[in-house]
Scaffold this motif. Structure first.
Motif, PDB file in Angstrom:
ATOM      1  N   LYS A 197      -5.994  -3.301  13.727  1.00 11.10           N
ATOM      2  CA  LYS A 197      -5.221  -2.058  13.554  1.00 11.10           C
ATOM      3  C   LYS A 197      -4.091  -2.336  12.566  1.00 11.10           C
ATOM      4  O   LYS A 197      -2.916  -2.427  12.914  1.00 11.10           O
ATOM      5  CB  LYS A 197      -4.670  -1.535  14.877  1.00 11.10           C
ATOM      6  N   CYS A 198      -4.497  -2.466  11.305  1.00  7.42           N
ATOM      7  CA  CYS A 198      -3.542  -2.864  10.260  1.00  7.42           C
ATOM      8  C   CYS A 198      -3.626  -1.972   9.031  1.00  7.42           C
ATOM      9  O   CYS A 198      -2.930  -2.207   8.049  1.00  7.42           O
ATOM     10  CB  CYS A 198      -3.779  -4.306   9.852  1.00  7.42           C
ATOM     11  N   GLY A 199      -4.469  -0.947   9.067  1.00  8.70           N
ATOM     12  CA  GLY A 199      -4.706  -0.135   7.893  1.00  8.70           C
ATOM     13  C   GLY A 199      -3.510   0.697   7.464  1.00  8.70           C
ATOM     14  O   GLY A 199      -2.746   1.197   8.296  1.00  8.70           O
ATOM     15  N   LEU A 200      -3.364   0.832   6.149  1.00  2.00           N
ATOM     16  CA  LEU A 200      -2.296   1.653   5.570  1.00  2.00           C
ATOM     17  C   LEU A 200      -2.928   2.714   4.681  1.00  2.00           C
ATOM     18  O   LEU A 200      -3.877   2.430   3.949  1.00  2.00           O
ATOM     19  CB  LEU A 200      -1.343   0.788   4.741  1.00  2.00           C
ATOM     20  N   VAL A 201      -2.400   3.909   4.734  1.00  3.34           N
ATOM     21  CA  VAL A 201      -2.909   5.007   3.924  1.00  3.34           C
ATOM     22  C   VAL A 201      -1.773   5.565   3.068  1.00  3.34           C
ATOM     23  O   VAL A 201      -0.687   5.862   3.581  1.00  3.34           O
ATOM     24  CB  VAL A 201      -3.519   6.122   4.789  1.00  3.34           C
ATOM     25  N   SER A 202      -2.022   5.696   1.773  1.00  6.16           N
ATOM     26  CA  SER A 202      -1.075   6.331   0.859  1.00  6.16           C
ATOM     27  C   SER A 202      -1.836   7.382   0.067  1.00  6.16           C
ATOM     28  O   SER A 202      -3.022   7.627   0.321  1.00  6.16           O
ATOM     29  CB  SER A 202      -0.428   5.301  -0.056  1.00  6.16           C
ATOM     30  N   PHE A 203      -1.178   7.986  -0.932  1.00 14.11           N
ATOM     31  CA  PHE A 203      -1.785   9.140  -1.591  1.00 14.11           C
ATOM     32  C   PHE A 203      -1.638   9.097  -3.107  1.00 14.11           C
ATOM     33  O   PHE A 203      -0.719   8.474  -3.653  1.00 14.11           O
ATOM     34  CB  PHE A 203      -1.177  10.433  -1.025  1.00 14.11           C
ATOM     35  N   THR A 204      -2.573   9.786  -3.759  1.00 12.23           N
ATOM     36  CA  THR A 204      -2.546   9.883  -5.213  1.00 12.23           C
ATOM     37  C   THR A 204      -1.206  10.444  -5.680  1.00 12.23           C
ATOM     38  O   THR A 204      -0.642  11.347  -5.055  1.00 12.23           O
ATOM     39  CB  THR A 204      -3.674  10.802  -5.701  1.00 12.23           C
ATOM     40  N   GLY A 205      -0.697   9.898  -6.758  1.00  9.14           N
ATOM     41  CA  GLY A 205       0.574  10.358  -7.305  1.00  9.14           C
ATOM     42  C   GLY A 205       1.793   9.737  -6.665  1.00  9.14           C
ATOM     43  O   GLY A 205       2.911   9.944  -7.132  1.00  9.14           O
ATOM     44  N   GLY A 206       1.594   8.975  -5.605  1.00  9.36           N
ATOM     45  CA  GLY A 206       2.742   8.368  -4.916  1.00  9.36           C
ATOM     46  C   GLY A 206       3.274   7.156  -5.661  1.00  9.36           C
ATOM     47  O   GLY A 206       2.541   6.463  -6.369  1.00  9.36           O
ATOM     48  N   PHE A 207       4.551   6.910  -5.496  1.00  9.29           N
ATOM     49  CA  PHE A 207       5.177   5.699  -6.043  1.00  9.29           C
ATOM     50  C   PHE A 207       6.108   5.150  -4.971  1.00  9.29           C
ATOM     51  O   PHE A 207       7.037   5.829  -4.534  1.00  9.29           O
ATOM     52  CB  PHE A 207       5.965   5.996  -7.312  1.00  9.29           C
ATOM     53  N   HIS A 208       5.847   3.894  -4.569  1.00 12.55           N
ATOM     54  CA  HIS A 208       6.618   3.319  -3.465  1.00 12.55           C
ATOM     55  C   HIS A 208       7.263   1.977  -3.808  1.00 12.55           C
ATOM     56  O   HIS A 208       7.918   1.376  -2.954  1.00 12.55           O
ATOM     57  CB  HIS A 208       5.717   3.175  -2.235  1.00 12.55           C
ATOM     58  N   GLY A 209       7.102   1.511  -5.053  1.00 14.18           N
ATOM     59  CA  GLY A 209       7.767   0.279  -5.446  1.00 14.18           C
ATOM     60  C   GLY A 209       6.820  -0.684  -6.130  1.00 14.18           C
ATOM     61  O   GLY A 209       5.612  -0.434  -6.250  1.00 14.18           O
ATOM     62  N   ARG A 210       7.362  -1.832  -6.570  1.00  9.79           N
ATOM     63  CA  ARG A 210       6.592  -2.759  -7.396  1.00  9.79           C
ATOM     64  C   ARG A 210       6.409  -4.142  -6.772  1.00  9.79           C
ATOM     65  O   ARG A 210       5.773  -5.006  -7.384  1.00  9.79           O
ATOM     66  CB  ARG A 210       7.263  -2.897  -8.765  1.00  9.79           C
ATOM     67  N   PRO A 232      -4.848  -6.285   1.513  1.00  9.67           N
ATOM     68  CA  PRO A 232      -6.050  -5.576   1.971  1.00  9.67           C
ATOM     69  C   PRO A 232      -5.721  -4.435   2.925  1.00  9.67           C
ATOM     70  O   PRO A 232      -4.564  -4.232   3.313  1.00  9.67           O
ATOM     71  CB  PRO A 232      -6.829  -6.675   2.696  1.00  9.67           C
ATOM     72  N   ALA A 233      -6.754  -3.693   3.304  1.00  8.97           N
ATOM     73  CA  ALA A 233      -6.692  -2.635   4.316  1.00  8.97           C
ATOM     74  C   ALA A 233      -5.808  -1.467   3.900  1.00  8.97           C
ATOM     75  O   ALA A 233      -5.124  -0.860   4.727  1.00  8.97           O
ATOM     76  CB  ALA A 233      -6.226  -3.204   5.662  1.00  8.97           C
ATOM     77  N   VAL A 234      -5.818  -1.147   2.595  1.00 13.60           N
ATOM     78  CA  VAL A 234      -5.081   0.010   2.087  1.00 13.60           C
ATOM     79  C   VAL A 234      -6.081   1.023   1.534  1.00 13.60           C
ATOM     80  O   VAL A 234      -6.965   0.666   0.748  1.00 13.60           O
ATOM     81  CB  VAL A 234      -4.077  -0.385   0.986  1.00 13.60           C
ATOM     82  N   GLN A 235      -5.945   2.277   1.945  1.00 12.45           N
ATOM     83  CA  GLN A 235      -6.790   3.341   1.427  1.00 12.45           C
ATOM     84  C   GLN A 235      -5.919   4.425   0.795  1.00 12.45           C
ATOM     85  O   GLN A 235      -4.758   4.591   1.175  1.00 12.45           O
ATOM     86  CB  GLN A 235      -7.627   3.964   2.542  1.00 12.45           C
ATOM     87  N   THR A 236      -6.505   5.145  -0.147  1.00 11.77           N
ATOM     88  CA  THR A 236      -5.778   6.196  -0.862  1.00 11.77           C
ATOM     89  C   THR A 236      -6.444   7.539  -0.634  1.00 11.77           C
ATOM     90  O   THR A 236      -7.647   7.690  -0.893  1.00 11.77           O
ATOM     91  CB  THR A 236      -5.738   5.908  -2.369  1.00 11.77           C
ATOM     92  N   ASP A 250      -7.755   6.608  10.534  1.00 12.78           N
ATOM     93  CA  ASP A 250      -8.628   6.412  11.695  1.00 12.78           C
ATOM     94  C   ASP A 250      -7.999   5.442  12.672  1.00 12.78           C
ATOM     95  O   ASP A 250      -6.820   5.082  12.552  1.00 12.78           O
ATOM     96  CB  ASP A 250     -10.014   5.951  11.242  1.00 12.78           C
ATOM     97  N   GLU A 251      -8.799   5.004  13.611  1.00  7.46           N
ATOM     98  CA  GLU A 251      -8.284   4.161  14.689  1.00  7.46           C
ATOM     99  C   GLU A 251      -7.748   2.822  14.205  1.00  7.46           C
ATOM    100  O   GLU A 251      -6.973   2.161  14.911  1.00  7.46           O
ATOM    101  CB  GLU A 251      -9.381   3.929  15.731  1.00  7.46           C
ATOM    102  N   ARG A 252      -8.125   2.421  12.997  1.00  8.78           N
ATOM    103  CA  ARG A 252      -7.626   1.155  12.461  1.00  8.78           C
ATOM    104  C   ARG A 252      -6.367   1.328  11.618  1.00  8.78           C
ATOM    105  O   ARG A 252      -5.835   0.347  11.115  1.00  8.78           O
ATOM    106  CB  ARG A 252      -8.720   0.468  11.626  1.00  8.78           C
ATOM    107  N   THR A 253      -5.911   2.538  11.474  1.00  9.65           N
ATOM    108  CA  THR A 253      -4.706   2.814  10.678  1.00  9.65           C
ATOM    109  C   THR A 253      -3.457   2.555  11.511  1.00  9.65           C
ATOM    110  O   THR A 253      -3.332   3.051  12.631  1.00  9.65           O
ATOM    111  CB  THR A 253      -4.701   4.278  10.200  1.00  9.65           C
ATOM    112  N   CYS A 254      -2.518   1.803  10.934  1.00 12.12           N
ATOM    113  CA  CYS A 254      -1.242   1.597  11.621  1.00 12.12           C
ATOM    114  C   CYS A 254      -0.157   2.504  11.052  1.00 12.12           C
ATOM    115  O   CYS A 254       0.814   2.806  11.752  1.00 12.12           O
ATOM    116  CB  CYS A 254      -0.803   0.138  11.583  1.00 12.12           C
ATOM    117  N   ALA A 255      -0.325   2.956   9.800  1.00 13.95           N
ATOM    118  CA  ALA A 255       0.706   3.825   9.224  1.00 13.95           C
ATOM    119  C   ALA A 255       0.177   4.588   8.027  1.00 13.95           C
ATOM    120  O   ALA A 255      -0.723   4.142   7.304  1.00 13.95           O
ATOM    121  CB  ALA A 255       1.932   3.017   8.807  1.00 13.95           C
ATOM    122  N   VAL A 256       0.792   5.744   7.816  1.00 14.07           N
ATOM    123  CA  VAL A 256       0.586   6.578   6.643  1.00 14.07           C
ATOM    124  C   VAL A 256       1.932   6.694   5.943  1.00 14.07           C
ATOM    125  O   VAL A 256       2.944   6.989   6.585  1.00 14.07           O
ATOM    126  CB  VAL A 256       0.075   7.974   7.038  1.00 14.07           C
TER     127      VAL A 256
END
Length: 472
Positions: A197-210, A232-236, A250-256
């Motif tokens: 349960k370590c997955g992270l989800v972000s979105f197109t157009g986002g900017f969160h740092g370098r 690893p374990a990042v989806q967009t 999903d169930e493996r996502t820890c944060a959005v």
């Protein structure tokens, strides 16, 4: 010496009286043209890494919404250091706080308490709760006695704040996976290995740092490709689309992680239904909802937080902040809900410089200015004026050179049919500093206390520049 066409060399600039815009002082004497600018550029090329593409000018000082270079040229600043100097340059109260604290205590590390970090943390928590009384979930969840359990962690930048938020989310995922609070449909594999349960989800157009974690959730090949493989374990997912949320979260996502209003991505505002669906889906799968308000928060929309524009069922579990918090003194912060704070223990995270007394004292000064109903109303009013003036100045070009005007408050975007760099360059020659964003967009993020006359002036210069470039 040739000055930009609309630049004015002033021996003194006086803004009388202290107003709700929070600026009052006198500027006496501009620097004379010297060889210092040329020398600085030469030294930059000789000794500094080549990671920035900058115009051939060297800024020496600023006052209010204006900056000055070493040749004495004046520029109306609609970049605010990329949405950082919310109170403008050389604000007298900010300068006084810096000067006074520098004679007392600048740094002592987090081995010891200092008096200013808890004061700023209290301001952030208390003001956030007071500004959004309808909130009941996430950071707004109350304990049995009706008090807030939200807590703050201080960092040195927005990237660090996002890194910390992602780190907290990873631990929270393990907590959920091992505490028996997973849903009935959770796979047995996940129950047997909390690390899944370590997955992270972000979105197109986002900017969160370098830095590597923040970069991994910044879905832009321009920034990511040179540094792959990322974590690893990042989806967009697609920003403002709810169609495939169940597939990504999903169930493996820890944060959005998401920006309620994207800045670097081109000034795009999240739809209510999008954020509502994110909140609902995070609750369904036991994931945290992180709002990156590093650029859009702290008054820029005319609200204390951008998510205050949305209903309570869009409330986040974590809010990250930085840019304007200390008006240019490096600082960042992570505001977390009680359920996140409870699982982060001593030694789980740390920083050498974060929460130092200098940055936090300045942060208190800046926050007190921004967290003021009249100040925020003025931001909203100034934003309305900017919107109207831009619409008027750019009316002949809408649908041709200009494709769309977007934004809220004093975070605005002008999208063009083509690369707007020639407009940015021409505006600079005429005494106006602008910054671009993704999608052929010019981003307007002036100081939050910019005078109405200067807002009208900026819109007029932009209109003139677009007209001239359109002729070419």
């Amino acid at each position: 010496m040739r000055l930009p066409a609309v630049a004015r060399l002033r021996a003194s600039r006086v803004v009388p009286g202290a107003s709700a815009r929070g600026y009052h002082t006198t500027l006496c004497g501009l620097s004379r043209a010297t060889a210092g600018g040329t020398q600085a550029i030469g030294s930059t090329e000789k000794y500094m890494m080549n990671t920035y593409n900058r115009p051939p000018l060297v800024l020496s000082h600023g006052k209010g919404s204006y900056l000055y270079d070493t040749a004495g040229n004046e520029y109306l600043d609609f970049t605010a250091g990329i949405a950082v100097t919310a109170l403008g340059h050389s604000h007298p109260e900010v300068a006084a706080a810096v000067a006074d604290q520098a004679t007392k205590l600048v740094h002592c590390s987090n081995l010891y308490h200092n008096e200013w970090a808890p004061k700023l943390a209290e301001r952030i928590v208390s003001a956030t709760m007071e500004a959004y009384p309808q909130g009941t979930a996430g950071i707004y969840a109350k304990s049995a006695d009706g008090t807030s359990g939200a807590r703050v962690f201080f960092s040195n930048s927005g990237t660090e704040a996002n890194e910390g938020a992602l780190k907290f989310a990873r631990k929270y995922g393990k907590h959920v996976a091992t505490s028996g609070t997973l849903g009935k449909n959770t796979s047995e594999a996940l129950r047997g290995d909390a690390n899944l349960k370590c997955g992270l989800v972000s979105f197109t157009g986002g900017f969160h740092g370098r830095s590597m974690g923040a970069l991994s959730v910044t879905a832009n090949p321009k920034y990511q490709k040179p540094f792959t493989p990322l974590i690893p374990a990042v989806q967009t997912g697609k920003y403002n689309s709810t169609a495939e949320l169940a597939a990504f979260v999903d169930e493996r996502t820890c944060a959005v992680i998401v920006e309620p209003l994207q800045g670097e991505g081109g000034i795009h505002k999240a739809d209510v239904e999008f954020l509502r669906a994110l909140r609902r889906r995070c609750d369904q799968v036991g994931a945290l909802l992180i709002y990156d308000e590093i650029q859009c928060g702290l008054g820029r929309t005319g609200k204390l937080w951008a998510h205050h524009m949305y209903p309570e069922d869009c409330s986040p579990d974590i809010v990250t902040m930085a840019k304007p918090l200390a008006n240019g003194i490096p600082i960042g912060a992570i505001l977390v809900s009680s359920r996140v704070a409870e699982i982060v223990k001593v030694g789980d995270h740390g920083t050498t410089f974060g929460g130092n007394p200098l940055a936090c004292r300045v942060g208190c000064t800046v926050f007190d200015h921004i967290n003021n109903a009249e100040f925020l109303n003025n931001v909203a009013e100034a934003g309305n004026v900017l919107e109207q003036e831009l619409a008027k100045a750019l009316k002949p070009f809408i649908g041709t050179t200009v494709t769309e005007l977007r934004g809220v408050g004093l975070i605005r975007g002008i999208q063009f049919a083509n690369d707007p760099l020639p407009i940015v360059n021409l505006a600079r020659d005429r005494g106006l500093l602008l910054v671009s964003a993704a999608g052929n967009t010019i981003r307007l993020v002036p100081p939050l206390n910019t005078e109405i006359a200067d807002i009208k002036k900026a819109a007029a210069i932009i209109g003139e520049c677009v007209k001239e470039v359109s002729r070419q």
